[in-house]
Design an enzyme around this catalytic site. Structure first.
Site, short mmCIF file in Angstrom:
data_model
loop_
_atom_site.label_atom_id
_atom_site.label_comp_id
_atom_site.label_asym_id
_atom_site.label_seq_id
_atom_site.Cartn_x
_atom_site.Cartn_y
_atom_site.Cartn_z
N SER A 47 -80.89 -39.77 16.70
CA SER A 47 -81.61 -40.51 17.73
C SER A 47 -81.84 -41.95 17.26
CB SER A 47 -82.93 -39.79 18.05
OG SER A 47 -83.50 -40.30 19.23
N ASP A 218 -79.38 -36.97 23.20
CA ASP A 218 -80.16 -37.12 21.98
C ASP A 218 -79.86 -36.03 20.94
OD1 ASP A 218 -82.49 -37.23 20.10
OD2 ASP A 218 -83.12 -38.78 21.49
#
Length: 403
Positions: A47, A218
């Site tokens: 991320s 993500d």
């Protein structure tokens, strides 16, 4: 000892990692004053942590300089450099979501072009990464053996597989576990955008995989073993930098009230960004206890090995820091978050992932710096290992551990 650095996700909360990296660089220089390269030969990020990991990896030969530059970037960041905050941008992305929730999907039709996708348009982040990061230098660091491997993780929304994309100084035997695997690629800004695409907040990214295309989001989603890539790359000691101390705390006055969408959302994001790391550290510690009871002659053949892990995370609650700075967000963003309860103290944890404003990121940088220095005794011990010992491990082919 091969040292690895693992950085977790958390949107704007990842500013904490910049402060931690600066402290790590200063401690490394203190341990070995003549050595400018970083002691970490394996760097993994997920991320927003993937962006920090890539930035610091591109300066692997000048650790302190790289850390200082990263701090400078986070200290002067603003939300409009990450996602569109102008009224047309907000209307095009977020308002479509809110309108669909209020009036039903039928109002907007069911075509792919008009179906709501995300709250925000992160096109500015794509331009920012292209301008800021030097991917060519990463290849140079690998060629010079200053860096052994750089890895970023993402989740395929198309297949449900969790992928670790990596570049390395030499071919590394890829691993395959249940719903997670690895691919050696040439990393690009698109891989970072995919890894940092917070679900429902930022759009998925289309990447090529095995001759076809899949949409990725993500990397913190379904990341059941955040430390696994570093261990597979041969790490024997891992420093992992998180971006949150614990699950968000809700103000007592709001406990009896029905939760807002922001309150629900922040708990969902907490499960995405927080839960897996603690469980994986416990798993590694369990393996370490088992290894200590294995006969020395059996251990190499077992596929198990001892791995030390040092976790660095905020000593203060990030959502409480964020609550002090909610007013720094652009008015358009505050109004959008207000529709889901994200502009109040009870929704500050949700807003903190989007609070890319210097007042907030500056506080996190300082906190990360202080928290890392608090662990200086252990870090200095690790950094003072003879550099030739680390170099001797760097080109080896460790047996894949059971993680």
């Amino acid at each position: 000892m091969r040292l690895a650095l693992v950085m977790m996700g958390g949107g704007a909360r990842a500013a904490y990692q910049a402060g931690a990296l600066l402290a790590l660089a200063e401690l490394a220089a203190q341990a070995e004053p003549t050595r400018r390269a970083m002691p970490f030969t394996v760097i993994c990020g997920t991320s927003a942590g993937a962006i920090n990991a890539t930035s610091i990896a591109s300066h692997a030969d000048q650790f302190l300089t790289g850390a200082q530059r990263l701090v400078e970037v986070w200290a002067h960041l603003s939300a409009d450099q990450v996602y569109r905050t102008d009224w047309p941008g907000i209307a095009a992305a977020g308002a479509r979501w809110l309108g669909a929730l209020a009036f039903g999907w039928a109002t907007f039709g069911m075509t792919a072009r008009r179906t709501p996708r995300t709250l925000f348009d992160n096109a500015p982040l794509a331009h920012f990464l292209a301008r800021t990061l030097d991917f060519h230098r990463i290849e140079q660091m690998l060629d010079r053996r200053v860096l052994h491997a750089l890895a970023v993780s993402a989740l395929s929304y198309s297949s449900g597989r969790h992928l670790t994309f990596y570049q390395a100084s030499e071919p590394i035997r890829a691993w395959r576990r249940a719903q997670r695997t690895a691919r050696m690629v040439e990393l690009t800004p698109a891989h970072l955008l995919a890894s940092a695409a917070i679900p429902y907040v930022f759009p998925a990214v289309r990447l090529e995989l095995d001759g076809h295309h899949e949409y990725f989001g993500d990397g913190s989603i379904r990341q059941i073993a955040p430390l696994s890539p570093a261990i597979h790359f041969g790490a024997e000691r891992i420093v992992v930098i998180g971006a949150s101390a614990s699950a968000p705390e809700v103000a007592h006055t709001d406990i009896d009230a029905y939760p807002t969408l922001a309150q629900v959302g922040q708990q969902v994001l907490a499960s995405v960004f927080l839960d897996a790391l603690g469980a994986d550290i416990e798993r590694v510690e369990h393996v370490n206890r088992m290894v200590r009871h294995l006969p020395h002659t059996v251990e190499p053949e077992s596929g198990w090995r001892h791995v030390d892990v040092l976790a660095i995370g905020p000593s203060e609650r990030v959502e409480l820091i964020a609550a002090r700075h909610l007013g720094q967000l652009p008015l358009s963003v505050r109004m959008l978050l207000g529709a889901v309860g994200g502009n109040r103290a009870s929704g500050a944890a949700f807003a903190s992932y989007l609070l890319f404003e210097r007042a907030f990121t500056g506080d996190l940088i300082e906190l990360g710096y202080r928290d890392t220095l608090a662990k200086s005794d252990t870090l200095l011990t690790w950094f003072k290992e003879p550099s030739e010992m680390r170099a001797g491990v760097a080109l080896g082919h460790p047996q894949a551990p059971r993680n």
